[in-house]
Scaffold this motif. Structure first.
Motif, PDB file in Angstrom:
ATOM      1  N   PHE A 143      -3.413  -4.033  -3.650  1.00 19.43           N
ATOM      2  CA  PHE A 143      -4.504  -3.642  -2.794  1.00 19.43           C
ATOM      3  C   PHE A 143      -4.843  -5.256  -1.953  1.00 19.43           C
ATOM      4  O   PHE A 143      -5.472  -6.376  -2.503  1.00 19.43           O
ATOM      5  CB  PHE A 143      -5.099  -2.389  -2.996  1.00 19.43           C
ATOM      6  N   SER A 165      -3.037  -3.277   5.472  1.00 18.41           N
ATOM      7  CA  SER A 165      -2.404  -4.326   4.835  1.00 18.41           C
ATOM      8  C   SER A 165      -1.060  -4.440   5.422  1.00 18.41           C
ATOM      9  O   SER A 165      -0.620  -5.652   5.930  1.00 18.41           O
ATOM     10  CB  SER A 165      -1.289  -3.651   3.947  1.00 18.41           C
ATOM     11  N   SER A 215       0.848  -1.413   0.030  1.00 19.16           N
ATOM     12  CA  SER A 215      -0.260   0.165  -0.034  1.00 19.16           C
ATOM     13  C   SER A 215       0.774   1.071   0.195  1.00 19.16           C
ATOM     14  O   SER A 215       2.014   0.607  -0.118  1.00 19.16           O
ATOM     15  CB  SER A 215      -1.101  -0.155   0.880  1.00 19.16           C
ATOM     16  N   GLN A 218       6.162   2.076  -1.944  1.00 19.45           N
ATOM     17  CA  GLN A 218       4.842   1.615  -1.096  1.00 19.45           C
ATOM     18  C   GLN A 218       5.946   0.756  -0.140  1.00 19.45           C
ATOM     19  O   GLN A 218       7.059   0.463   0.513  1.00 19.45           O
ATOM     20  CB  GLN A 218       5.023   0.442  -2.074  1.00 19.45           C
ATOM     21  N   ASN A 222      -4.810   5.336  -0.864  1.00 22.88           N
ATOM     22  CA  ASN A 222      -4.417   6.218  -0.164  1.00 22.88           C
ATOM     23  C   ASN A 222      -3.442   7.141  -0.647  1.00 22.88           C
ATOM     24  O   ASN A 222      -2.542   6.743  -1.024  1.00 22.88           O
ATOM     25  CB  ASN A 222      -3.632   5.220   0.899  1.00 22.88           C
TER      26      ASN A 222
END
Ligand code: DLL
Length: 433
Positions: free
Chosen positions: A138, A237, A90, A97, A337
């Motif tokens: 995701f 996550s 995420s 990431q 996000n």
């Protein structure tokens, strides 16, 4: 229905015994296998054997998103890569990431917790689950998917987008459970209206919505427009994905946190001090069963309240209030996000613009919109409107490619974005959720 009666209704004392046992095993394991945790524990002067009761949890150091970034991509994994069967990711605070991994057992635990969640929302074996959370890195799509299969329901892995087709499939297949973000649920209601299809008359009975903040007002609107029960599901996550907590359909008040797998705390985001139940603060989670990516005292930045009052549904697990905000500047735009710092890093790579920008977030109908106002510098300033526009389109493309979010970029003249003397105000969020 309660999916796992034994664990979900465990009396408090037995639950805490189990938590302590699992917490001690987790701390021993991370200390032995993840250099980051060994260093952190050593710096704090604490060893796994010092954890004698759950109260001692507060002596352990926090883990933050910055720690995840510093150990990008796999530095916090506690098992060798050959035991990792799945990776998800995420948004991080910059271009990088946040990467998480799962062993086979982790995937199974996650599926169990998602089956619990779906059951808590009233879903059963004979349901048709229309899963419109995005599939991919995701966690929403695959998280719900595995849980739905574990439950024994029929899952339609429709993923997000292509809304007209979603309506047709929902109608033709007789979907009974809808899983997606709350704003997408409203968008689907609007789409069906445009198509002249009465979504209220479909077989849908419940929706399980999360991945972004929403409110009681939005719940009323969704329940009314779709003629369903709307249930709040929460997760992230880093901790696992969806299924960390969920409301039960009996009470629809507060989300039960699956405490036999996660220990929650609420802290004062400024001081880090642990707050008593009933007080509002930042949620912190420690995972106590995860193998590949265990987390010690992870600061979620989500603001909530914990409370232990008994619930109608007879689950004994603590409840959290729906998330009311964040203690950092992360925005969730159409379920994605986004940190302002990520937009900034995109702009830093474009010649001719200044690092002065303003993000204006709004909601048109049911959909979030993002406008990025970007200041050109004197050098890049040109009277040629066409060049200006080209630069804007390029930045829009970069933002879409790198962050996965659609933005409208508006180029503004040098020195027009207001300068601040203190903390720059980079975001105007006009959404009324
Ligand atoms: O959003 C996981 C998820 C998928 C949850 C599907 C629920 C349903 P991330 O992309 O890592 O994971 O984003 C996590 O989203 O820290 C919260 O700020 C926000 N969030 C998630 N659920 C809710 C909710 C998934 N029910 C971040 N209410 C979290 C408010 C939520 N915010």
């Amino acid at each position: 229905m309660i999916w796992d009666e034994d664990f979900e209704t465990l009396p408090r004392e037995a639950l805490e015994d189990l938590q302590l046992k699992r917490l001690r095993a987790t701390t021993e394991r991370v200390y032995a296998t993840v250099p980051f945790y060994k260093n952190k524990f050593d710096e704090a002067g604490i060893r796994p054997q010092d954890i004698k009761s759950l109260i001692d949890l507060k002596h352990l150091p926090f883990t933050t998103k910055i720690d995840l970034r510093d150990n990008y991509p796999f530095g916090l994994f506690a098992v060798p890569m050959e035991q990792v069967v799945r990776i998800h990711a995420s948004s991080g605070t910059t271009g990088k990431q946040t990467v998480v991994g799962y062993t086979r057992r982790d995937i199974n635990t996650w599926a169990e917790l998602m089956a619990r969640s779906l059951a808590a929302a009233g879903a059963q074996k004979n349901d048709m689950i229309h899963n419109a959370y995005g599939y991919g890195l995701f966690t929403g799509g695959l998280g719900v998917h595995y849980g739905a299969e574990k439950l024994g329901a029929s899952v339609i892995p429709i993923s997000g987008g292509n809304s007209k087709r979603q309506i047709i499939i929902m109608q033709d297949f007789g979907s009974t459970v809808l899983t997606c973000t709350p704003s997408y649920a409203l968008f689907l209601a609007e789409t069906s209206e445009e198509m002249g299809v009465d979504i209220k008359k479909m077989k849908l009975k419940v929706g399980i919505f999360g991945a972004e903040p929403w409110s009681e007002r939005m719940r009323d609107e969704i329940e009314h427009k779709l003629n369903i029960d709307a249930i709040d599901i929460y997760g992230l996550s880093e901790v696992m994905g969806p299924g960390v907590s969920i409301e039960c359909i009996e009470a629809k008040r507060g989300l039960h946190i699956f405490e036999d797998h996660f220990i929650p705390e609420i802290i004062n985001p400024q001081t880090g001090e642990v707050l008593p139940h009933g007080e509002k603060g930042e949620l912190v989670f420690t995972t106590i069963t995860k193998e590949a990516f265990p987390l010690i005292r992870y600061r979620t930045r989500d603001i909530s309240v914990l409370y232990r009052q008994p619930c109608k549904c007879s689950r004994t697990h603590v409840r959290m209030e729906r998330v009311s905000g964040r203690s950092d500047d992360m925005l969730i735009i159409r379920g994605v996000n986004v940190f302002p710092s990520q937009i900034e890093s995109v702009l830093m790579n474009v010649a001719g613009v200044e690092p002065h920008y303003l993000l204006v977030v709004d909601r048109q109908g049911t959909l979030d919109t993002l406008e990025v106002q970007v200041e050109v510098n004197q050098k890049g300033f040109s009277d040629e409107v066409k060049d200006f526009q080209m630069l804007g389109r390029r930045i829009e493309k970069d933002i879409k490619d790198l962050l996965g979010v659609t933005a409208v970029v508006r180029m503004v003249e040098p020195k027009t974005i207001q300068r601040s003397e203190g903390k720059a105000q980079r975001v105007i969020d006009k959404r009324k959720i």
